[in-house]
Design a protein around this motif. Structure first.
Motif, PDB file in Angstrom:
ATOM      1  N   UNK A  87       0.839  -1.252  -0.053  1.00 16.79           N
ATOM      2  CA  UNK A  87      -0.032   0.000  -0.106  1.00 16.79           C
ATOM      3  C   UNK A  87       0.839   1.377  -0.044  1.00 16.79           C
ATOM      4  N   UNK A  88       1.992   1.137  -1.100  1.00 18.99           N
ATOM      5  CA  UNK A  88       3.022   2.369  -1.099  1.00 18.99           C
ATOM      6  C   UNK A  88       2.288   3.403  -1.695  1.00 18.99           C
ATOM      7  N   UNK A  89       2.836   4.698  -1.684  1.00 16.61           N
ATOM      8  CA  UNK A  89       2.209   6.013  -2.018  1.00 16.61           C
ATOM      9  C   UNK A  89       1.713   6.207  -3.652  1.00 16.61           C
ATOM     10  N   UNK A  90       2.517   5.304  -4.268  1.00 15.63           N
ATOM     11  CA  UNK A  90       2.120   5.159  -5.583  1.00 15.63           C
ATOM     12  C   UNK A  90       1.005   4.115  -5.965  1.00 15.63           C
ATOM     13  N   UNK A  91       0.650   3.334  -5.363  1.00 22.99           N
ATOM     14  CA  UNK A  91      -0.441   2.305  -5.238  1.00 22.99           C
ATOM     15  C   UNK A  91      -1.638   3.209  -4.766  1.00 22.99           C
ATOM     16  N   UNK A  92      -1.547   4.041  -3.619  1.00 22.29           N
ATOM     17  CA  UNK A  92      -2.681   5.190  -3.007  1.00 22.29           C
ATOM     18  C   UNK A  92      -2.845   5.847  -3.949  1.00 22.29           C
ATOM     19  N   UNK A  93      -1.816   6.708  -4.764  1.00 23.14           N
ATOM     20  CA  UNK A  93      -2.217   7.621  -5.760  1.00 23.14           C
ATOM     21  C   UNK A  93      -3.051   6.931  -6.932  1.00 23.14           C
ATOM     22  N   UNK A  94      -2.736   5.678  -7.408  1.00 25.22           N
ATOM     23  CA  UNK A  94      -3.587   4.898  -8.470  1.00 25.22           C
ATOM     24  C   UNK A  94      -4.871   4.793  -8.019  1.00 25.22           C
ATOM     25  N   UNK A  95      -5.184   4.167  -6.809  1.00 28.55           N
ATOM     26  CA  UNK A  95      -6.460   4.197  -6.326  1.00 28.55           C
ATOM     27  C   UNK A  95      -7.407   5.415  -6.352  1.00 28.55           C
ATOM     28  N   UNK A  96      -6.474   6.636  -5.852  1.00 32.05           N
ATOM     29  CA  UNK A  96      -7.312   7.769  -5.952  1.00 32.05           C
ATOM     30  C   UNK A  96      -7.634   8.025  -7.424  1.00 32.05           C
ATOM     31  N   UNK A  97      -6.654   7.845  -8.396  1.00 35.54           N
ATOM     32  CA  UNK A  97      -7.115   8.259  -9.764  1.00 35.54           C
ATOM     33  C   UNK A  97      -8.210   7.338 -10.190  1.00 35.54           C
ATOM     34  N   UNK A  98      -8.449   5.945  -9.784  1.00 40.20           N
ATOM     35  CA  UNK A  98      -9.375   4.994 -10.288  1.00 40.20           C
ATOM     36  C   UNK A  98     -10.909   5.442  -9.574  1.00 40.20           C
ATOM     37  N   UNK A  99     -10.772   5.885  -8.363  1.00 40.79           N
ATOM     38  CA  UNK A  99     -12.017   6.630  -7.785  1.00 40.79           C
ATOM     39  C   UNK A  99     -12.390   7.744  -8.644  1.00 40.79           C
ATOM     40  N   UNK A 100     -11.508   8.747  -8.978  1.00 38.73           N
ATOM     41  CA  UNK A 100     -11.764   9.980  -9.669  1.00 38.73           C
ATOM     42  C   UNK A 100     -12.314   9.524 -11.219  1.00 38.73           C
ATOM     43  N   UNK A 101     -11.830   8.798 -11.650  1.00 37.02           N
ATOM     44  CA  UNK A 101     -12.092   8.510 -13.122  1.00 37.02           C
ATOM     45  C   UNK A 101     -13.120   7.272 -13.370  1.00 37.02           C
ATOM     46  N   UNK A 102     -13.518   6.746 -12.035  1.00 39.30           N
ATOM     47  CA  UNK A 102     -14.433   5.569 -12.024  1.00 39.30           C
ATOM     48  C   UNK A 102     -14.017   4.303 -12.945  1.00 39.30           C
ATOM     49  N   UNK A 103     -12.623   4.140 -12.806  1.00 39.42           N
ATOM     50  CA  UNK A 103     -12.007   3.015 -13.393  1.00 39.42           C
ATOM     51  C   UNK A 103     -11.841   1.797 -12.331  1.00 39.42           C
ATOM     52  N   UNK A 104     -12.276   0.652 -12.514  1.00 36.14           N
ATOM     53  CA  UNK A 104     -12.382  -0.473 -11.606  1.00 36.14           C
ATOM     54  C   UNK A 104     -10.602  -0.609 -11.375  1.00 36.14           C
TER      55      UNK A 104
END
Length: 333
Positions: free
Chosen positions: A186-203
């Motif tokens: 759950x490193x920073x780059x993973x957290x950033x990708x999850x935030x991007x996913x939520x913003x763009x509604x990408x599973x």
């Protein structure tokens, strides 16, 4: 209780998916009938989004995983339309990343995949990694062409960081992002990708959601890891790091016991809290374990419990990188 749903490539799938890698990419793979029982259990429990790859097999049969799924559909044809297939590829017969003639290569891979799957169309296709020397825009332009040709329904991304995602999303809609997410990844780059996913509604396909078996104590010591297993070369499974990292599992076990769930269920349910679009894809050849994993989709946390997990993650220092040095440079590119 029915499993909560999320939309993936235009289809409604369960919030818990199913990863099939270990059914064939394994020093001692289970018998086909054993795998079939687990696959059927997953589908029946609502885990209808399946993760596979054209290279999940031994050197003598790299397509073994896709072949396994095709054989399952032969035996249980009623499941063929129920399953959403997310397929990774992009490696040649020597497991070298393909960097030239990408469109032509993908055409061949998809033809082979569909043949092995008994004519079932691939829902989502992605390269497992962006090949060295290939610009992301070049790769995803090629994948868009393949999608537009009707080779598969949608394009996915794998181990791709936010900066790259922002670029390639302008070229083609990304249907799913496959990255490692777990209580010990759950490193920073993973957290950033999850935030991007939520913003763009990408599973997000959260692979290795149980830490490649570490969180479930599959191995009691580094010596328990079989020769030939991928874990054998991973820094977090080595020597003293192994035992230090077990201290995280000790704390998770305590929380799970207090909540009345398994540690695996705690870990999977936590991933579901990170975004409405996360889909953990645990794998198992045990029908009962598959069912237990799927039951995690309905585990709910209190704010206090989430706070306690966050406190553990913020104060516990994991020992070792996610990948060995040779692969680390290709991760989250």
């Amino acid at each position: 209780m029915s499993m909560p749903q999320v939309t993936l490539a235009g289809k409604s799938v369960g919030r818990i998916g199913y990863g099939l890698m270990q059914l064939t990419w394994n020093p001692k793979p289970p018998a086909e009938e054993v795998s079939f029982a687990a696959m059927k259990a997953a589908a029946d429990a609502g885990a209808t989004a399946w993760s596979t790859a054209m290279f999940y097999g031994p050197p003598t049969d790299q397509s073994a995983n896709v072949r396994l799924i095709g054989n399952f559909f032969k035996k249980y044809p009623e499941y063929k339309d129920k399953i959403t297939i997310v397929l990774k590829g992009g490696h040649d017969e020597n497991m070298h990343p393909v960097s030239k003639n990408i469109v032509e290569f993908v055409r061949g891979e998809i033809r082979k995949a569909e043949s092995l799957l008994g004519g079932k169309k691939v829902d989502v296709f992605s390269f497992a990694r962006i090949p060295p020397g290939v610009e992301p825009e070049e790769l995803f332009t090629a994948l868009k062409q393949c999608r537009d040709e009707g080779l598969f329904a949608a394009v996915g991304a794998s181990e791709t960081g936010v900066e790259t995602l922002e670029k390639v999303q302008k070229i083609v809609d990304i249907a799913v992002l496959e990255i490692e997410v777990s209580l010990w990844s759950y490193e920073k780059d993973i957290q950033d990708a999850i935030a991007w996913s939520a913003k763009n509604k990408v599973p997000i396909y959260a692979y290795s959601p149980l830490g490649r078996g570490f969180i479930t104590r599959t191995y009691k010591s580094p010596e328990d890891i079989p020769e030939g297993s991928f874990q054998k070369g991973l820094p977090r499974f080595q020597g003293e790091a192994f035992y230090e990292n077990l201290k995280l599992v000790d704390r998770l076990d305590e929380m799970a016991e207090a909540k009345g769930v398994s540690t695996a269920q705690l870990a999977l349910a936590w991933i579901l809290t990170l975004s409405p679009y996360t889909i953990p894809i645990p794998g198992s050849s045990s029908p009962s374990r598959v069912q237990g994993n799927c039951d995690a989709a309905n585990v709910k946390f209190t704010d206090e419990e989430i706070g306690k997990i966050n406190q553990i993650l913020s104060t516990f220092e994991l020992k070792g990188d996610r990948y060995m040095a040779g692969l680390h440079s290709l991760s989250m590119r």
